[in-house]
Scaffold this active site. Structure first.
Site, mmCIF file in Angstrom:
data_model
loop_
_atom_site.group_PDB
_atom_site.id
_atom_site.type_symbol
_atom_site.label_atom_id
_atom_site.label_comp_id
_atom_site.label_asym_id
_atom_site.label_seq_id
_atom_site.Cartn_x
_atom_site.Cartn_y
_atom_site.Cartn_z
ATOM 1 N N ARG A 61 0.850 -1.187 0.000
ATOM 2 C CA ARG A 61 0.000 0.000 0.000
ATOM 3 C C ARG A 61 0.896 1.251 0.000
ATOM 4 N NH1 ARG A 61 -3.014 -3.073 -1.583
ATOM 5 N NH2 ARG A 61 -5.040 -3.753 -0.756
ATOM 6 N N ARG A 85 -4.209 26.857 -7.632
ATOM 7 C CA ARG A 85 -3.737 25.544 -7.215
ATOM 8 C C ARG A 85 -3.090 24.862 -8.418
ATOM 9 N NH1 ARG A 85 -3.002 25.611 -1.880
ATOM 10 N NH2 ARG A 85 -4.909 26.133 -0.730
ATOM 11 N N ALA A 111 -7.230 28.428 4.924
ATOM 12 C CA ALA A 111 -6.804 27.096 5.362
ATOM 13 C C ALA A 111 -5.287 27.053 5.407
ATOM 14 C CB ALA A 111 -7.341 26.020 4.413
ATOM 15 N N LEU A 167 -1.588 24.395 6.790
ATOM 16 C CA LEU A 167 -1.003 23.180 7.338
ATOM 17 C C LEU A 167 -0.900 23.244 8.860
ATOM 18 C CD1 LEU A 167 1.975 22.770 4.842
ATOM 19 C CD2 LEU A 167 -0.161 21.460 4.842
ATOM 20 N N GLU A 200 -4.426 31.358 10.205
ATOM 21 C CA GLU A 200 -4.668 31.330 8.761
ATOM 22 C C GLU A 200 -5.765 32.321 8.363
ATOM 23 O OE1 GLU A 200 -2.852 29.905 6.616
ATOM 24 O OE2 GLU A 200 -1.645 28.625 7.930
ATOM 25 N N GLU A 206 -4.520 34.950 5.666
ATOM 26 C CA GLU A 206 -5.041 34.797 4.307
ATOM 27 C C GLU A 206 -6.201 35.740 4.001
ATOM 28 O OE1 GLU A 206 -3.750 30.272 3.168
ATOM 29 O OE2 GLU A 206 -5.878 30.721 3.338
ATOM 30 N N PRO A 219 -8.460 8.736 2.452
ATOM 31 C CA PRO A 219 -7.881 7.721 3.333
ATOM 32 C C PRO A 219 -7.328 6.494 2.622
ATOM 33 C CG PRO A 219 -10.271 7.713 3.494
ATOM 34 C CD PRO A 219 -9.900 8.926 2.696
ATOM 35 N N GLY A 220 -7.620 6.342 1.331
ATOM 36 C CA GLY A 220 -7.039 5.227 0.606
ATOM 37 C C GLY A 220 -5.591 5.458 0.216
ATOM 38 N N GLU A 268 -3.594 12.308 5.685
ATOM 39 C CA GLU A 268 -3.936 13.707 5.948
ATOM 40 C C GLU A 268 -5.271 13.812 6.688
ATOM 41 O OE1 GLU A 268 -4.673 18.051 3.831
ATOM 42 O OE2 GLU A 268 -4.724 16.236 2.610
ATOM 43 N N GLU A 294 -0.510 33.097 -2.418
ATOM 44 C CA GLU A 294 -1.343 33.905 -1.529
ATOM 45 C C GLU A 294 -1.322 35.395 -1.886
ATOM 46 O OE1 GLU A 294 -0.163 33.119 2.438
ATOM 47 O OE2 GLU A 294 -0.786 31.015 2.396
#
Length: 229
Positions: A67, A94, A106, A108, A123, A127, A145-146, A150, A176
């Site tokens: 995996r 992005r 948003a 990290l 943030e 931002e 989740p696969g 995160e 930004e």
């Protein structure tokens, strides 16, 4: 007509012999299958990539499968809501998807020991240039989740006020720089999500969660420091 609501994990979720499961039972639980070994492939500024060899049950036997996993520090997002029922969104480039996306503020979770809601407040300030008087937890998710660990927590921020120019002590650079800030009526934001016009997952989840919370008068919101299951 028979009642089929319990099939396929629908509203009549059943367990074992068919008894309806209470809402408290509808919860993800920790689980860890044995890892026979792992190989690290890449370590960048933010993420790492590795392959785990996981021993998985297969009936009366087990087998080892590979995996690939992206290791991520986690993120936070903020849905700001004003007294006119408008949500605060920013528009950011992005590069991986080649689009300008409407998103909530948003970032990290990259400061050791910092509570997630304080990361979110930072943030929101950096931002969008706003601070909030009232914070609640909206939703917790694993983004994909696969393939990655995160974890994201999206907050609801209310009682917003713009930070005076003389108090701003940071500079927006790269993606930004020059980001527009928009106040969008919540109903219009929900419609944009349903039309497929908004794609950022934190925006989609946050907007729909605020919409659902409004239907109950915001009675069921969790504290900003609620435990992460």
């Amino acid at each position: 007509m028979s009642d089929r609501s319990g099939e396929h994990g629908g509203p009549g979720l059943s367990s074992g012999g068919g008894a309806d499961a209470g809402a408290a039972e509808l919860a993800d639980t920790p689980e860890s299958w044995p890892v026979e070994g792992r190989e690290e492939h890449f370590k960048g500024r933010i993420v790492e990539v590795r392959t785990d060899r996981v021993r998985m049950p297969n009936g009366d036997t087990t087998e080892v499968v590979q995996r690939d996993i992206v290791i991520h520090p986690g993120s936070v997002g903020v849905i700001g809501l004003d007294d006119q029922d408008r949500v605060l969104l920013i528009r950011q480039y992005r590069h991986p998807v080649g689009r300008l996306l409407w998103e909530p503020p948003a970032g990290l979770r990259d400061v050791d020991g910092e509570p997630p809601w304080r990361t979110a407040a930072r943030e929101l300030a950096e931002e969008a240039g706003y601070r909030a008087r009232e914070w609640h937890t909206l939703v917790d998710v694993f983004t994909s989740p696969g393939m990655t660990n995160e974890r994201v927590r999206v907050f609801l921020a209310r009682g917003l006020s713009e930070i005076p120019e003389e108090e701003i002590d940071f500079e927006r650079i790269h993606e930004e720089a020059g980001m527009p800030v928009a106040w969008v009526p919540l109903d219009e934001a929900v419609a944009a999500v349903r039309r497929g016009h908004i794609h950022n997952p934190l925006a989609v989840m946050g907007i729909l969660s605020v919409y659902a919370a409004r239907e109950t008068g915001y009675r069921d919101l969790r504290a900003p420091d609620a435990p992460e299951g």
